[in-house]
Design a protein around this motif. Sequence first.
Motif: not given
Length: 188
Positions: A38-42, A56-59, A123-124
């Motif tokens: 579930i970790h964003p992967w770029t 933009v990731e909330g969790i 990042v935020d």
Amino acid sequence: MSTNDEIKTVGPSERYFSNIGAFAAISGLVVYGVSSYIHPWTPPHHTHAAFSDYAVEGIWGLYHLGELLGILLMSAAILALAWRLRRGVAGVWATLGGAAMVVCASVYAVFIAVDGVALGIMVDRWAAAGPDQQELLYETAFAVRQIEGGLFSLQWFMFGVAAGLFAGRFSLPPSRRFAPAGSAAWAG
């Protein structure tokens, strides 16, 4: 007591500890796998896109805690294995492998603090900043990411050290694996 008797003598507490180790290994793999999924992967070399995804990731914190829990459970499994293999000369290899795994888990905890907390905050701030501050905050977030990369590399290096030490334990001939220190079986 002969070497064979020593190998066969396993008390109830050792069996229980082995069962906990097996449970910790399986549950650690599942928790780590789900959290990583579930970790964003770029791709790492697409830093701007990665930072945009992270912002933009909330969790963010939740799946990093899941990854840490998974590593801690898998480390507990390695420690249970080291405890089970502690007898004889080869037990030194297993004990050192267990110690290396403790270092590996400790470095991973610091990695999670940098990746899951510090980088998330940076990042935020970068995403919320005005145009006059964005470049500086981007470079700051990038610097934090470089620290993260170094910690990640060190963590996997220590995992390799732990695996290598366990391999040393299993590479000994069977006659030497369970021989008490100073015995004729060790002297060759």
